[in-house]
Write a protein that holds these residues in place. Sequence first.
Motif, PDB file in Angstrom:
ATOM      1  N   GLU A 105       0.835  -1.202   0.000  1.00 19.85           N
ATOM      2  CA  GLU A 105       0.000   0.000   0.000  1.00 19.85           C
ATOM      3  C   GLU A 105       0.875   1.259   0.000  1.00 19.85           C
ATOM      4  N   VAL A 106       0.539   2.165  -0.893  1.00 25.18           N
ATOM      5  CA  VAL A 106       1.234   3.448  -0.991  1.00 25.18           C
ATOM      6  C   VAL A 106       0.173   4.538  -1.058  1.00 25.18           C
ATOM      7  N   PRO A 107       0.050   5.375  -0.031  1.00 24.07           N
ATOM      8  CA  PRO A 107      -0.945   6.449  -0.070  1.00 24.07           C
ATOM      9  C   PRO A 107      -0.777   7.333  -1.291  1.00 24.07           C
ATOM     10  N   GLU A 108      -1.866   7.889  -1.757  1.00 27.50           N
ATOM     11  CA  GLU A 108      -1.853   8.636  -3.014  1.00 27.50           C
ATOM     12  C   GLU A 108      -0.877   9.803  -2.998  1.00 27.50           C
ATOM     13  N   ASP A 109      -0.717  10.477  -1.846  1.00 24.41           N
ATOM     14  CA  ASP A 109       0.186  11.624  -1.810  1.00 24.41           C
ATOM     15  C   ASP A 109       1.636  11.209  -2.039  1.00 24.41           C
ATOM     16  N   ILE A 110       1.954   9.959  -1.709  1.00 25.83           N
ATOM     17  CA  ILE A 110       3.302   9.451  -1.950  1.00 25.83           C
ATOM     18  C   ILE A 110       3.387   8.813  -3.331  1.00 25.83           C
ATOM     19  N   ALA A 111       2.379   8.049  -3.705  1.00 26.20           N
ATOM     20  CA  ALA A 111       2.372   7.383  -5.013  1.00 26.20           C
ATOM     21  C   ALA A 111       2.507   8.392  -6.154  1.00 26.20           C
ATOM     22  N   ALA A 112       1.924   9.570  -6.001  1.00 30.32           N
ATOM     23  CA  ALA A 112       1.969  10.587  -7.054  1.00 30.32           C
ATOM     24  C   ALA A 112       3.394  11.073  -7.317  1.00 30.32           C
ATOM     25  N   ARG A 113       4.298  10.861  -6.367  1.00 32.16           N
ATOM     26  CA  ARG A 113       5.672  11.326  -6.514  1.00 32.16           C
ATOM     27  C   ARG A 113       6.607  10.247  -7.061  1.00 32.16           C
ATOM     28  N   LEU A 114       6.130   8.990  -7.116  1.00 34.08           N
ATOM     29  CA  LEU A 114       6.946   7.908  -7.658  1.00 34.08           C
ATOM     30  C   LEU A 114       6.977   7.972  -9.175  1.00 34.08           C
ATOM     31  N   ASN A 115       8.114   7.613  -9.767  1.00 33.15           N
ATOM     32  CA  ASN A 115       8.187   7.521 -11.227  1.00 33.15           C
ATOM     33  C   ASN A 115       7.709   6.130 -11.671  1.00 33.15           C
ATOM     34  N   ASP A 116       7.800   5.851 -12.955  1.00 31.07           N
ATOM     35  CA  ASP A 116       7.295   4.577 -13.469  1.00 31.07           C
ATOM     36  C   ASP A 116       7.999   3.386 -12.830  1.00 31.07           C
ATOM     37  N   GLU A 117       9.298   3.493 -12.635  1.00 36.46           N
ATOM     38  CA  GLU A 117      10.027   2.402 -11.980  1.00 36.46           C
ATOM     39  C   GLU A 117       9.571   2.236 -10.534  1.00 36.46           C
ATOM     40  N   GLY A 118       9.408   3.337  -9.830  1.00 36.95           N
ATOM     41  CA  GLY A 118       8.974   3.266  -8.437  1.00 36.95           C
ATOM     42  C   GLY A 118       7.628   2.586  -8.277  1.00 36.95           C
ATOM     43  N   ARG A 119       6.744   2.792  -9.225  1.00 41.23           N
ATOM     44  CA  ARG A 119       5.399   2.204  -9.123  1.00 41.23           C
ATOM     45  C   ARG A 119       5.389   0.697  -9.338  1.00 41.23           C
ATOM     46  N   VAL A 120       6.475   0.149  -9.844  1.00 41.75           N
ATOM     47  CA  VAL A 120       6.568  -1.312  -9.990  1.00 41.75           C
ATOM     48  C   VAL A 120       6.683  -1.987  -8.615  1.00 41.75           C
ATOM     49  N   LEU A 121       7.181  -1.242  -7.623  1.00 44.99           N
ATOM     50  CA  LEU A 121       7.373  -1.777  -6.267  1.00 44.99           C
ATOM     51  C   LEU A 121       8.260  -3.019  -6.292  1.00 44.99           C
ATOM     52  N   ARG A 122       9.306  -2.957  -7.078  1.00 42.47           N
ATOM     53  CA  ARG A 122      10.149  -4.112  -7.378  1.00 42.47           C
ATOM     54  C   ARG A 122      10.766  -4.751  -6.129  1.00 42.47           C
ATOM     55  N   ASP A 123      11.061  -3.965  -5.126  1.00 41.43           N
ATOM     56  CA  ASP A 123      11.813  -4.477  -3.977  1.00 41.43           C
ATOM     57  C   ASP A 123      10.929  -4.967  -2.825  1.00 41.43           C
ATOM     58  N   THR A 124       9.700  -5.319  -3.144  1.00 40.30           N
ATOM     59  CA  THR A 124       8.787  -5.910  -2.169  1.00 40.30           C
ATOM     60  C   THR A 124       9.244  -7.320  -1.788  1.00 40.30           C
ATOM     61  N   ASP A 125       8.976  -7.727  -0.552  1.00 47.14           N
ATOM     62  CA  ASP A 125       9.162  -9.122  -0.145  1.00 47.14           C
ATOM     63  C   ASP A 125       7.895  -9.884  -0.551  1.00 47.14           C
ATOM     64  N   TRP A 126       7.800 -10.178  -1.816  1.00 48.78           N
ATOM     65  CA  TRP A 126       6.560 -10.665  -2.409  1.00 48.78           C
ATOM     66  C   TRP A 126       6.077 -11.963  -1.761  1.00 48.78           C
ATOM     67  N   HIS A 127       4.822 -11.896  -1.254  1.00 45.28           N
ATOM     68  CA  HIS A 127       4.066 -13.077  -0.776  1.00 45.28           C
ATOM     69  C   HIS A 127       4.681 -13.763   0.437  1.00 45.28           C
ATOM     70  N   ILE A 128       5.631 -13.146   1.113  1.00 49.51           N
ATOM     71  CA  ILE A 128       6.286 -13.830   2.220  1.00 49.51           C
ATOM     72  C   ILE A 128       5.299 -14.152   3.354  1.00 49.51           C
ATOM     73  N   HIS A 129       4.347 -13.268   3.620  1.00 53.64           N
ATOM     74  CA  HIS A 129       3.352 -13.568   4.658  1.00 53.64           C
ATOM     75  C   HIS A 129       2.481 -14.753   4.265  1.00 53.64           C
TER      76      HIS A 129
END
Length: 269
Positions: free
Chosen positions: A23-47
């Motif tokens: 989750e990325v609040p809109e006020d922060i998401a609006a400042r991310l570039n295209d690469e940032g919005r990929v959220l590449r460095d997430t610990d995907w599905h670990i939970h």
Amino acid sequence: MTMVEIHRGSSPVVLAFPHTGTEVPEDIAARLNDEGRVLRDTDWHIHRLYDGLLKDATTVRATFHRYCIDANRDPSGESLYPGQNTTGLVPVTTFDDVPIWRDGSEPSEDDIAERVERFHRPYHEALRAEIERVRGAHGIAILYDCHSIRSQIPHLFEGVLPDFNIGTDNGRTCDPAIERAVAETCAGADGYTSVLNGRFRGGWTTRHYGEPGTGVHAIQMELAQVTHLARETPPFDLDPVRTERLRPVLKTLLSQIEALAPSLSEAPR
């Protein structure tokens, strides 16, 4: 937006998930570039990977993404690995050193201070409360910090990362019996590789809470994503075959940790 998800259990083990949130609040998401919005460095599905492996474990999970602020970094901004490439309290690049913020939108010092209060502090207040509750019930709390990372990131480390990367800050954060049980289980897991206190020795969570002399033991597990993802690239889907093979190993090591708690709670401190 709920910053933290908590499931209270009766086990002496607490599982922490600081990096699975997307989750990325809109006020922060609006400042991310295209690469940032990929959220590449997430610990995907670990939970999801750990779900149900230790029936009565307490879980504490950050729902916000690490690009908002990294819940496994020192809130002072001090580096975990001085002299080595790493990302900071509020990352400005991916692990590959690619910028994630639009030009002119990188977080300021005021932004960082605000995010500490908005995200970082609530997560750690919740985690601390659960650790104290569990220690009050058992005389001991064992914090197992759950992580994952891509197996090849030249900017951070050379070559291919081992499958299991165990961190105890060189033995400081937990009793040797816990470290030994996890290391031996991983070393004996057929078809997997492992290392103890290699490139990743435990992040701020492990180092901050792990004080064996007070009855709080902490250990970090950094899993190479090749052990459970179909690909380490978008869409970062879980691989059911790899997951089914990995979960029994994780279940065994968690059960061994839990079984050690009674003897450790009786040890003089």
